[in-house]
Enzyme design. Structure first.
Site, PDB file in Angstrom:
ATOM      1  N   HIS A 169       0.835  -1.204   0.000  1.00 38.36           N
ATOM      2  CA  HIS A 169       0.000   0.000   0.000  1.00 38.36           C
ATOM      3  C   HIS A 169       0.865   1.249   0.000  1.00 38.36           C
ATOM      4  CE1 HIS A 169      -4.034  -1.466   0.158  1.00 38.36           C
ATOM      5  NE2 HIS A 169      -3.874  -2.137   1.292  1.00 38.36           N
ATOM      6  N   CYS A 238       0.214   1.743  -5.685  1.00 38.04           N
ATOM      7  CA  CYS A 238      -0.784   2.551  -6.384  1.00 38.04           C
ATOM      8  C   CYS A 238      -0.308   3.996  -6.520  1.00 38.04           C
ATOM      9  CB  CYS A 238      -2.118   2.527  -5.644  1.00 38.04           C
ATOM     10  SG  CYS A 238      -2.895   0.896  -5.600  1.00 38.04           S
ATOM     11  N   ARG A 247      -0.328   2.354 -11.444  1.00 36.32           N
ATOM     12  CA  ARG A 247       0.681   1.715 -10.616  1.00 36.32           C
ATOM     13  C   ARG A 247       2.033   2.409 -10.813  1.00 36.32           C
ATOM     14  NH1 ARG A 247      -3.400   0.292  -9.103  1.00 36.32           N
ATOM     15  NH2 ARG A 247      -4.256  -1.819  -8.865  1.00 36.32           N
TER      16      ARG A 247
END
Length: 271
Positions: A169, A238, A247
């Site tokens: 993340h 991300c 990405r």
């Protein structure tokens, strides 16, 4: 005998006083019998507007609490889980085999099972690596996930060649890869497993690419600048921040492998 009688003006004044008193009494009686009207609180539109205002205030408070949960509390929970997982891994690695012999190398892991620790010294990142990229089982727990299943299966650090690719993340849930855009060529990335330390050197990055571009995970990843087989690492996350539209990719090349018995590499010990 002479008698005195009241004069006419005096009788008139008395009569007027009595008349005024009677009129005042009648006025008080009439006023006391009337019902006082209560001020009107407003019609249906006023009531509806008040209810709508209270509803919007409540929704606003709920949204603020949700944002605080997402941006702050998920990090607290994920970091607590990740730190516990890293500690458990190192504790397991320190346990000797029952017969005293060296444990055989492990090459396969269950989805969600932790098997390594990833270090990015420049960013002060230390995070467990687990098998698979499941959000609930891996990423949302603050860990980094290894692309190890199906068509997205990539190499392990111990493999003699291939691309060890992981996802993490960028925002919320521990956000281990939030600042990987700050890495520059030459910055070290270290992977620790039960058996060895693997040190990679960051070589290049792709600031933005669609999620469908899985060629960045190939054994010789496209766009990385690598032209032949080797031992590579790929970090994916991300971008832009707080979205999952695209990405961001960071690549590195392995430059050192050493057994854990020899201690941590200079990338982790140098000031």
């Amino acid at each position: 005998m002479t008698t005195l009688a009241p004069s006419a003006p005096a009788e008139g004044r008395a009569a007027r006083r009595r008349a005024a008193q009677e009129a005042a009494k009648r006025s008080r009686r009439r006023g006391g019998g009337r019902r006082r009207r209560r001020p009107r609180s407003g019609g249906p539109l006023v009531v509806a507007s008040r209810l709508a205002g209270e509803l919007f205030i409540t929704l606003g408070l709920v949204m603020l609490l949700f944002v605080a949960y997402q941006l702050w509390y998920t990090n607290v929970l994920a970091e607590r889980t990740a730190n516990g997982a890293a500690g458990s891994l190192r504790k397991d690695w320190e346990q000797p085999a029952p017969d005293g012999a060296a444990a055989p190398p492990v090459t396969a892991f269950e989805p969600g099972q932790g098997f390594a620790i990833l270090y990015i010294p420049k960013l002060d990142v230390k995070v467990p690596v687990a098998e698979g990229i499941s959000k609930p089982k891996v990423l949302d727990k603050g860990m980094v996930g290894h692309y190890g299943e199906g068509a997205l299966k990539t190499a392990m650090p111990a493999d003699k060649q291939g691309n060890f690719a992981v996802a993490g993340h960028r925002n919320t849930h521990g956000e281990p890869f939030r600042f990987i855009n700050r890495l520059v060529p030459g910055d070290p990335i270290v992977v620790e497993t039960r058996d060895a330390y693997y040190t990679y050197e960051m070589t290049s990055a792709l600031p933005q690419t669609p999620p469908s571009n899985v060629s960045v995970l190939k054994p010789v990843p496209q766009g990385s600048g690598f032209t032949s087989a080797g031992r590579y690492i790929t970090l994916t996350t991300c971008t832009p921040e707080f979205t999952s539209t695209f990405r961001m990719i960071v690549w590195g090349r392995m430059i050192d492998e050493r057994p854990r018995s020899q201690g941590a590499p200079p990338a982790l010990t140098s000031p």
